[in-house]
Write an enzyme that holds these catalytic residues in place. Structure first.
Site, PDB file in Angstrom:
ATOM      1  N   LYS A 119       0.928  -1.151  -0.102  1.00 54.93           N
ATOM      2  CA  LYS A 119      -0.026   0.025   0.105  1.00 54.93           C
ATOM      3  C   LYS A 119       0.757   1.389  -0.169  1.00 54.93           C
ATOM      4  CE  LYS A 119      -4.228   1.953   2.455  1.00 54.93           C
ATOM      5  NZ  LYS A 119      -3.817   3.052   1.998  1.00 54.93           N
ATOM      6  N   ASP A 154       2.002   5.011  -0.123  1.00 50.81           N
ATOM      7  CA  ASP A 154       1.353   6.418   0.758  1.00 50.81           C
ATOM      8  C   ASP A 154       1.589   7.828  -0.429  1.00 50.81           C
ATOM      9  OD1 ASP A 154       0.520   8.135   2.469  1.00 50.81           O
ATOM     10  OD2 ASP A 154       2.340   8.196   3.490  1.00 50.81           O
ATOM     11  N   GLU A 200       3.269   1.842   4.411  1.00 53.93           N
ATOM     12  CA  GLU A 200       1.993   2.227   4.793  1.00 53.93           C
ATOM     13  C   GLU A 200       1.105   1.000   5.128  1.00 53.93           C
ATOM     14  OE1 GLU A 200      -1.759   5.206   3.799  1.00 53.93           O
ATOM     15  OE2 GLU A 200      -0.483   4.594   2.226  1.00 53.93           O
TER      16      GLU A 200
END
Length: 314
Positions: free
Chosen positions: A23, A25, A164
């Site tokens: 994931k 950022d 993240e």
């Protein structure tokens, strides 16, 4: 068109039906290559192409394609949302070129929605992903990051590396534009929440009465914003002063909150019209529906208050 969105989860799924990605950022974009030119659109369908001139050569890779991905600014290999925030609001081409030289962005492509005029969205994620990987989009300013079979190992690794979190996707999932689906799940290490700013408070110490100390935030609800608390961590120095310049022209006579703001928070607050969206990190919601230990991340020029959803548990 708006991108497909993931649903938050506290547990990373496992098994052969799931694939897992880092994931990032950054800022979600759809990258549309057609007739020799690239256009970049945010989640709210805003055209931000001019802000990222270093990505324009992507149009030379293939004549027609639509990519889903994340624009990031890397610092020592780790995405920095603060660095990216200096980029995505730029509308002047000459300034964008200077920033691209000093603070270049990278497009992390993770899905392929169209290729040579063929709509791929109804196909399974595994088919779209295999086609994306065959394109071999690996350049100085764009990448196709790998996927992983073991999401829990990836979750631990991303935590250790300061990333993240993890996004998990059903391998048979179609692409559902504009929908938040449980076919895609996101497991961040520290939850990021998008909120709307409804007021700001001066610092309680020091001699500069106009220096920003905290902002009061909420999410849209019946009768106005639903109050989620005040955020002061991360707003010291230049960050707070820059935000104050954005807030001062928005001064309002009354509170935009439809739920009660505690007297201790309301005292001395300067109310503003609720038009600015920001991301904050927190440890979830406390017993009174307030964000626990919230910390400022940055403004979200790519979102409007209408795009903000209540955090999980509210």
């Amino acid at each position: 068109m708006r991108p497909m969105l993931a649903t938050a989860t506290a547990t990373v799924p496992d098994g052969p039906r799931w694939a897992h990605e880092v994931k990032w950022d950054g800022m979600r974009v759809l990258a549309d290559v057609s007739e020799g030119r690239l256009q970049l659109f945010t989640r709210t369908e805003r055209d931000v192409t001019v802000a990222f001139p270093e990505l324009l050569p992507l149009a030379a890779e293939f004549a027609d394609m639509l990519l889903d991905g994340e624009v990031v600014c890397l610092r020592d290999g780790i995405p920095s949302f603060a660095a990216l925030a200096d980029r995505f609001h730029v509308t002047d081409a000459r300034r964008a070129a200077r920033l691209a030289e000093a603070n270049p962005a990278t497009l992390m492509s993770f899905d392929l929605l169209r290729l040579y005029g063929v709509d791929l969205m109804a196909r399974a994620w595994s088919d779209r992903r295999a086609t994306l990987e065959r394109l071999e989009l690996e350049g100085a300013r764009w990448q196709t990051p790998p996927t992983f079979d073991d999401g829990r190992v990836l979750h631990a690794a991303t935590r250790d590396q300061g990333l993240e979190g993890v996004v998990s996707k059903r391998v048979d999932s179609p692409y559902l534009p504009g929908q938040r689906s449980a076919l895609w799940l996101k497991a961040p290490h520290r939850a990021t929440v998008s909120v709307v700013i409804g007021g700001w408070r001066p610092e309680s110490t020091g001699t500069v009465a106009s220096r920003l100390g905290a902002v009061l935030v909420g999410v849209p609800g019946p009768g106005g914003l639903r109050y989620l608390g005040r955020v002061g961590s991360g707003l010291a120095g230049r960050t707070g002063q820059a935000l104050l310049q954005d807030l001062e022209p928005l001064t309002a006579a009354e509170s935009p909150f439809g739920t009660e703001v505690p007297r201790v928070d309301a005292l001395g607050t300067r109310w503003v019209h609720p038009v600015l969206v920001a991301d904050v990190q927190s440890l979830g919601l406390g017993g009174q529906g307030r964000l626990r230990q919230p910390a400022w991340k940055g403004l979200r020029d790519d979102l409007t208050p209408g795009d903000v959803e209540p955090p999980e548990g509210l």
